[in-house]
Design a protein around this motif. Sequence first.
Motif, PDB file in Angstrom:
ATOM      1  N   ALA A  52      -2.784  -8.589  -9.988  1.00 30.58           N
ATOM      2  CA  ALA A  52      -3.225  -8.383 -11.309  1.00 30.58           C
ATOM      3  C   ALA A  52      -4.444  -7.534 -11.160  1.00 30.58           C
ATOM      4  N   ARG A  53      -5.344  -7.656 -10.213  1.00 34.04           N
ATOM      5  CA  ARG A  53      -6.506  -6.848 -10.055  1.00 34.04           C
ATOM      6  C   ARG A  53      -6.510  -5.872  -8.900  1.00 34.04           C
ATOM      7  N   SER A  54      -5.411  -5.874  -8.671  1.00 36.61           N
ATOM      8  CA  SER A  54      -5.159  -4.400  -7.447  1.00 36.61           C
ATOM      9  C   SER A  54      -4.911  -3.039  -8.139  1.00 36.61           C
ATOM     10  N   LEU A  55      -5.465  -2.229  -7.218  1.00 35.08           N
ATOM     11  CA  LEU A  55      -5.001  -0.350  -7.566  1.00 35.08           C
ATOM     12  C   LEU A  55      -4.800  -0.129  -6.326  1.00 35.08           C
ATOM     13  N   LEU A  56      -3.627   0.459  -6.203  1.00 29.58           N
ATOM     14  CA  LEU A  56      -3.198   1.078  -4.788  1.00 29.58           C
ATOM     15  C   LEU A  56      -3.656   2.515  -4.757  1.00 29.58           C
ATOM     16  N   ALA A 110     -11.394  -3.853  -9.971  1.00 33.03           N
ATOM     17  CA  ALA A 110     -10.345  -3.788  -8.975  1.00 33.03           C
ATOM     18  C   ALA A 110     -10.624  -4.028  -7.587  1.00 33.03           C
ATOM     19  N   GLN A 111      -9.504  -4.632  -7.030  1.00 36.17           N
ATOM     20  CA  GLN A 111      -9.442  -4.692  -5.649  1.00 36.17           C
ATOM     21  C   GLN A 111      -8.806  -3.556  -5.070  1.00 36.17           C
ATOM     22  N   VAL A 112      -9.264  -2.754  -4.606  1.00 34.24           N
ATOM     23  CA  VAL A 112      -8.589  -1.278  -4.193  1.00 34.24           C
ATOM     24  C   VAL A 112      -8.003  -1.375  -2.995  1.00 34.24           C
TER      25      VAL A 112
END
Length: 177
Positions: A7-11, A94-96
Amino acid sequence: MSLIDSARSLLLLIDFQARLMPAIHEAEAALRNAGRLLEAAGMLDVPSLLTEQNPKGLGPTVGQLPVGDAPVVAKQSFGACGKEGFADRIPANAQVIVAGWEAHVCVLQTVLGLLETGHQVHVVRDAIGSRQPESKETAIRRMERHGAEIVTTEMVLFEWLRTAAHPRFREVAALIR
């Protein structure tokens, strides 16, 4: 540091471009893992963002990646954070999740830029590459020293899922078999 949260990730896929591929050590393996991450991100509603370094000179993103409608940022600066407006595309919390080529140039400079601006960064070791293995390993050590978490594709996928009871578990798990 906590588990990677879908839910917090960005790839963030950095410079997986056709003209770079022949020079990258073990390029196929990194590309295969980046594809797995991108497919899983699509299944789990994790947003994705791609960069291309000097696309006029190095060409577009390789056709093997299932990019879909993910936005692509063209850049001249090695670190994506040097591209005007790039930072605005990264949510503050974000967790990148980072994969890409070349580990010791564009990946490294982007990761250091993201860390400098306070982002939590996870570098996917088996989805990055450089021309020389020593350059990749040196970049990994440097990024880790500066606060990046070093992970693998499977770690990311299973942390995104969290449980075998996840409704997309079978589909995502099938990506790594």
